[in-house]
Write an enzyme that holds these catalytic residues in place. Structure first.
Site, PDB file in Angstrom:
ATOM      1  N   GLU A   1       2.558  31.200  55.003  1.00 23.43           N
ATOM      2  CA  GLU A   1       3.921  31.720  55.039  1.00 23.43           C
ATOM      3  C   GLU A   1       4.215  32.425  53.727  1.00 23.43           C
ATOM      4  O   GLU A   1       3.388  32.453  52.800  1.00 23.43           O
ATOM      5  CB  GLU A   1       4.928  30.587  55.293  1.00 23.43           C
ATOM      6  CG  GLU A   1       4.794  29.962  56.674  1.00 23.43           C
ATOM      7  CD  GLU A   1       5.815  28.878  56.929  1.00 23.43           C
ATOM      8  OE1 GLU A   1       6.681  28.666  56.064  1.00 23.43           O
ATOM      9  OE2 GLU A   1       5.756  28.240  57.992  1.00 23.43           O
TER      10      GLU A   1
ATOM     11  N   ARG B   1      11.074  34.360  49.923  1.00 21.41           N
ATOM     12  CA  ARG B   1      12.232  34.626  50.766  1.00 21.41           C
ATOM     13  C   ARG B   1      13.341  35.400  50.059  1.00 21.41           C
ATOM     14  O   ARG B   1      13.986  36.246  50.666  1.00 21.41           O
ATOM     15  CB  ARG B   1      12.779  33.304  51.315  1.00 21.41           C
ATOM     16  CG  ARG B   1      11.866  32.684  52.339  1.00 21.41           C
ATOM     17  CD  ARG B   1      12.361  31.318  52.782  1.00 21.41           C
ATOM     18  NE  ARG B   1      11.506  30.794  53.831  1.00 21.41           N
ATOM     19  CZ  ARG B   1      11.625  29.572  54.345  1.00 21.41           C
ATOM     20  NH1 ARG B   1      12.559  28.760  53.880  1.00 21.41           N
ATOM     21  NH2 ARG B   1      10.815  29.161  55.297  1.00 21.41           N
TER      22      ARG B   1
ATOM     23  N   HIS C   1      20.295  29.309  54.803  1.00 21.23           N
ATOM     24  CA  HIS C   1      19.204  28.499  55.340  1.00 21.23           C
ATOM     25  C   HIS C   1      18.997  27.191  54.585  1.00 21.23           C
ATOM     26  O   HIS C   1      18.792  26.152  55.204  1.00 21.23           O
ATOM     27  CB  HIS C   1      17.911  29.317  55.319  1.00 21.23           C
ATOM     28  CG  HIS C   1      16.733  28.612  55.927  1.00 21.23           C
ATOM     29  ND1 HIS C   1      16.755  28.135  57.225  1.00 21.23           N
ATOM     30  CD2 HIS C   1      15.511  28.304  55.420  1.00 21.23           C
ATOM     31  CE1 HIS C   1      15.580  27.567  57.495  1.00 21.23           C
ATOM     32  NE2 HIS C   1      14.819  27.639  56.422  1.00 21.23           N
TER      33      HIS C   1
END
Length: 615
Positions: free
Chosen positions: A135, A308, A369
């Site tokens: 990821e 992110r 998030h």
């Protein structure tokens, strides 16, 4: 220290609530039933005489069950702790606690094997080995997943099944549908219990007082403070807010992670939004704008798999450039068969909402998030208040710094829950944390109506959301202060209920978060200031600690971090030499090898039983 430019913020000691009508006692109260709370409670079982586990709704409703991507750990001979540590430090942009990161990574492998021994079934390849994926921010395949994209639900299932097996054990009690209202403290400000409200589905009804020698907060995040979030509806920051009111130190609240790829459902969509896991990009999906142009190339060496915060900022910038409110995720080239097998839950949810990732571009935009900050703890999970521990998203261990590395959250909850249980076992066995008598808190309580939640969310989204400025933060604080000023008049004769308590928690945390954000005149990780778009290591290589003083005023303390936190880290994507590059070069030259990892198979229950016998 830096000046916030905001007026003084006051926080009450308690919420307005009815006097407790019943009492309960335990050695340890664990609040929350995600990976952090369940692991703590299970590890404490039979080590201490009585554990009380309370959860807001039912056991499987927490944030853990919603985790799609997976859990990160060094599980392959091709990986190493040094590399996982490096990736975590880079994502944290200089603000990680290095000792905490080392504990996370070096203890994480055994912790995951224990989870597997407990019954968690992760996906495996044709040869039976664990399937590992990658990821954003990771340079190795180290993400374990279950059911393709249902990792959190599988972990939650395994832990709840383990708890169900010991439901008849008199050493542990579970109360569902229980909302913690406030922390109880004694005359020395030592935490010695909680007040909690249990609705009819629980074992008792109404507000009561649960007394204990220690309290562990594992209540999850604060996602509902914003209009759009990937968090479940129960994520209203109850544990953080209660700790703040009791005088515990909270840290790094300004660092809020906005997941870059949340399915965009149109203007006005509110509440929990569908997450498109970062693992989808890990398998080869990529971002494009409305013209079909890939825009992550040149933004970062990892392009679509950048950390992110980098991806979220790039999306926001492209939306501003094009005058749109979303971009697109292109998964079409992965094919229906692969997508349905690897991401069954995501594909099903997208199709339910009218989108087919196998044939259509998916509209996405950033949404709240994860909260990197929370109740500040040490490496044993202890807060600044004696008797109070915190774990998981409620806490701030220092692992995440300014931005959480993908899939490190489940690992943090697992590792630090074990550390908390071990520390409590030792202290309680030694006679520490004796029983204490709570005293009535001073000052006036506060409560705002539940219907004001949307006002809080709108103010936070507009001024303390994805992009902030001095002006936007000041406007947010003005709105929130106005809501607080009306609280007594609104509800002077009311004693509150779950909706109003949750909304008041969001108000208190919103004011604290906004205050912290106004103190950081730079852009770093999950904190983006349009009036200070650059990172400023000369003036802001520090943490902001907030606590409620005895007079109720919110006090801020700046805690510097060592400049050495930045040594050797390629934080700006320039491609400069890093320890990871050196390690890869050494491997290629044959001057370093990675030892195969031991396969730890002892069960958690056996470990607990052995510890009990040695006391």
């Amino acid at each position: 220290m830096p000046q916030s430019g905001l007026p003084e913020v006051t926080v009450p000691r308690r919420l307005r609530a009815p006097a407790p009508g019943w009492t309960a006692t335990a050695d340890v109260i664990v609040v929350g039933s995600g990976i952090a709370g369940l692991t703590t409670a299970l590890r404490l079982r039979r080590r201490v005489d009585r554990v009380l586990l309370v959860t807001k709704t039912v056991l499987d409703e927490g944030s853990t069950a919603w985790a799609q991507g997976g859990i990160a750990a060094v599980m392959s001979p091709e990986d190493s702790p040094a590399e996982h540590i490096h990736d975590t430090l880079v994502a944290g942009v200089g603000l990680c606690d290095v000792d905490a990161v080392e504990a996370l990574v070096r203890e994480g492998t055994d912790a995951v094997w224990d989870l597997i021994a407990l019954g968690a079934e992760f996906d495996r390849g044709d040869t039976g080995g664990l399937s590992l994926t990658r990821e954003g921010g990771h340079h190795r395949d180290r993400i374990l997943h279950a059911g393709g994209d249902a990792t959190g639900r599988e972990i939650s299932r395994a832990l709840i099944a383990a708890l169900d097996r010991v439901r008849d054990d008199p050493g542990i009690e579970v109360i569902e549908h229980a909302l913690v209202v406030d922390l109880l403290t004694d005359a020395d400000e030592r935490v010695c219990g909680v007040t909690l409200h249990v609705i009819g589905e629980g074992q008792v009804d109404g507000v009561g007082a649960a007394h204990a020698r220690a309290v562990v907060l594992a209540t999850g995040g604060l996602g509902q403070i914003y209009a759009s979030t990937t968090n479940p509806s129960v994520a209203t920051g109850d544990g953080m807010a209660a700790a703040l009111r009791a005088g515990a130190v909270l840290a790094d609240l300004e660092f809020v992670q906005f997941h870059p790829t949340v399915l965009w459902l149109g203007e006005g969509s509110r509440g929990q939004q569908p997450l498109i896991s970062e693992a989808v990009r890990g398998e080869g999906a990529f971002l494009v704008d409305e013209a079909g142009e890939r825009f992550m190339q040149g933004q970062h060496p990892l392009a679509d798999l950048a950390p992110r915060d980098v991806v979220a900022r790039a999306i926001i910038a492209r939306m501003r450039e094009t005058g749109t409110d979303h971009v697109y995720l292109d998964c079409r080239h992965l094919g229906a068969e692969f997508l349905e097998q690897r991401f069954p839950s995501i594909v099903q949810r997208c199709r339910e909402l009218g989108f087919d990732p196998a044939t259509q571009l998916l509209p996405v935009a950033p949404a709240q998030h994860y909260a990197s900050g929370g109740v500040r703890t040490d490496l044993r999970g202890r807060s600044s208040l004696e008797g109070l521990y915190a774990c998981g998203e409620t806490s701030c261990t220092g692992v995440h710094g300014a931005n959480r590395l993908a899939s490190n959250s489940l690992l943090e909850g697992l590792v630090f829950a074990r550390r908390i249980a071990d520390d409590l076992t030792t202290r309680l066995a030694a006679g520490e944390l004796p029983e204490a008598t709570p005293v009535a808190p001073a000052g006036q309580p506060e409560l705002i109506r539940g219907k004001r939640r949307l006002d809080v969310q709108r103010a936070m989204t507009a001024g303390s959301g994805t992009v902030r400025s001095a002006a936007s933060l000041a406007a947010t604080e003005q709105t929130l202060a106005g809501l607080a000023a009306r609280a007594v008049d609104d509800d002077a004769d009311k004693q509150g209920g779950p909706k109003s308590w949750e909304t008041t928690n969001l108000l208190h945390l919103g004011r604290a978060l906004t205050y912290a954000a106004a103190l950081r005149d730079e852009t770093r990780g999950g904190h983006v200031r349009e009036d200070f778009p650059a990172r400023d290591d000369a003036h802001f290589l520090h943490h902001v600690h907030l606590r409620r003083s005895g007079s109720g005023v919110l006090e801020a303390t700046v805690v510097p971090v060592p400049p050495s936190n930045l040594d050797g880290l390629d934080l700006d994507g320039s491609g400069a030499s890093t320890p990871l590059d050196v390690l890869d070069k050494a491997r290629a030259e044959g001057t370093v090898t990675t030892k195969p990892l031991a396969r730890h198979t002892q069960s958690v229950d056996q470990t607990v039983d052995d510890t009990k016998e040695t006391q």
